[in-house]
Enzyme design. Structure first.
Site, PDB file in Angstrom:
ATOM      1  N   HIS A   1      14.507 -14.945  11.627  1.00 20.28           N
ATOM      2  CA  HIS A   1      14.122 -15.063  13.038  1.00 20.28           C
ATOM      3  C   HIS A   1      12.615 -15.129  13.268  1.00 20.28           C
ATOM      4  O   HIS A   1      12.176 -15.733  14.235  1.00 20.28           O
ATOM      5  CB  HIS A   1      14.682 -13.867  13.835  1.00 20.28           C
ATOM      6  CG  HIS A   1      16.155 -13.969  14.092  1.00 20.28           C
ATOM      7  ND1 HIS A   1      16.806 -13.185  15.009  1.00 20.28           N
ATOM      8  CD2 HIS A   1      17.101 -14.774  13.536  1.00 20.28           C
ATOM      9  CE1 HIS A   1      18.097 -13.487  15.021  1.00 20.28           C
ATOM     10  NE2 HIS A   1      18.305 -14.447  14.123  1.00 20.28           N
TER      11      HIS A   1
ATOM     12  N   CYS B   1       0.883  -1.175   0.000  1.00 22.41           N
ATOM     13  CA  CYS B   1       0.000   0.000   0.000  1.00 22.41           C
ATOM     14  C   CYS B   1       0.917   1.221   0.000  1.00 22.41           C
ATOM     15  O   CYS B   1       2.075   1.106  -0.403  1.00 22.41           O
ATOM     16  CB  CYS B   1      -0.968  -0.037   1.187  1.00 22.41           C
ATOM     17  SG  CYS B   1      -0.207  -0.057   2.818  1.00 22.41           S
TER      18      CYS B   1
ATOM     19  N   THR C   1       2.226   2.938   2.530  1.00 19.67           N
ATOM     20  CA  THR C   1       3.309   2.792   3.508  1.00 19.67           C
ATOM     21  C   THR C   1       3.667   1.339   3.828  1.00 19.67           C
ATOM     22  O   THR C   1       4.714   1.091   4.418  1.00 19.67           O
ATOM     23  CB  THR C   1       2.889   3.433   4.845  1.00 19.67           C
ATOM     24  OG1 THR C   1       1.673   2.772   5.274  1.00 19.67           O
ATOM     25  CG2 THR C   1       2.647   4.929   4.700  1.00 19.67           C
TER      26      THR C   1
HETATM   27  C1  RB5 Z   1      -3.966   5.269   0.846  1.00 18.21           C
HETATM   28  O1  RB5 Z   1      -3.984   6.631   0.674  1.00 18.21           O
HETATM   29  C2  RB5 Z   1      -3.074   4.897   2.038  1.00 18.21           C
HETATM   30  O2  RB5 Z   1      -3.685   5.281   3.229  1.00 18.21           O
HETATM   31  C3  RB5 Z   1      -2.767   3.426   2.039  1.00 18.21           C
HETATM   32  O3  RB5 Z   1      -2.176   3.078   0.833  1.00 18.21           O
HETATM   33  C4  RB5 Z   1      -1.796   2.902   3.107  1.00 18.21           C
HETATM   34  O4  RB5 Z   1      -0.628   3.667   3.138  1.00 18.21           O
HETATM   35  C5  RB5 Z   1      -2.331   2.612   4.424  1.00 18.21           C
HETATM   36  O5  RB5 Z   1      -1.650   2.099   5.324  1.00 18.21           O
END
Ligand code: RB5
Length: 147
Positions: free
Chosen positions: A98, A65, A67
């Site tokens: 691990h 996603c 992050t």
């Molecule tokens: C989408 O904008 C973002 O919130 C999602 O991709 C992710 O980073 C969430 O953890």
């Protein structure tokens, strides 16, 4: 190895790239979406990939996603899923050696595509060490019936 991959709209391009790379390396890949840039909810895809691994349909999963964090938080709600959000090679390797991580989570807004491929390779190539880690990994799961 058979892997499930999934992403939200923020990581569509990277998910497609990693999926193709995995196939080039000879892996079988089940692509559980998303398949367009239309805005979607990352937990839907995290649950789909986690379920595929949990049920044994796929040996491991890759979730991407913006992050990598929301994917990891969601996938880790599944019993038996050990999802690791990694932004560096050392953590990617150690999550296998691990922690026996069975899902790799990446942030498409955090790592460059070429680096994501390196992370994926490091994660795939690193074996679980077992030994003392077996006891520790077993302790990750709450006993049956615990919330
Ligand atoms: C989408 O904008 C973002 O919130 C999602 O991709 C992710 O980073 C969430 O953890």
């Amino acid at each position: 190895m058979k892997l499930a991959v999934g992403s939200d709209h923020a990581a569509l391009a990277l998910k497609n790239r990693l999926r193709d790379q995995l196939r080039e390396w000879g892996h079988e890949v089940e692509d559980l979406g998303t398949s367009s840039t239309e805005s979607v909810d990352y937990p839907d895809f995290a649950h789909a990939v986690a379920t595929a691994v949990q049920q044994g349909r796929c040996e491991r999963g890759v979730l991407i996603c913006g992050t990598g964090l929301g994917m990891a938080m969601t996938a880790n709600r599944h019993r038996g899923i050990r999802a690791a959000a990694c932004g560096d090679i050392y953590s990617a390797r150690m999550s296998r050696l691990h922690n026996d991580a069975n899902v790799l989570c990446l942030g498409a807004r955090v790592v460059a595509p070429e680096y994501a491929i390196e992370l994926l390779k490091a994660w795939l190539d690193a074996p679980y060490e077992g030994t003392r880690h077996v006891r520790r990994v077993a302790k990750i799961e709450l006993p049956e019936g615990k919330p």
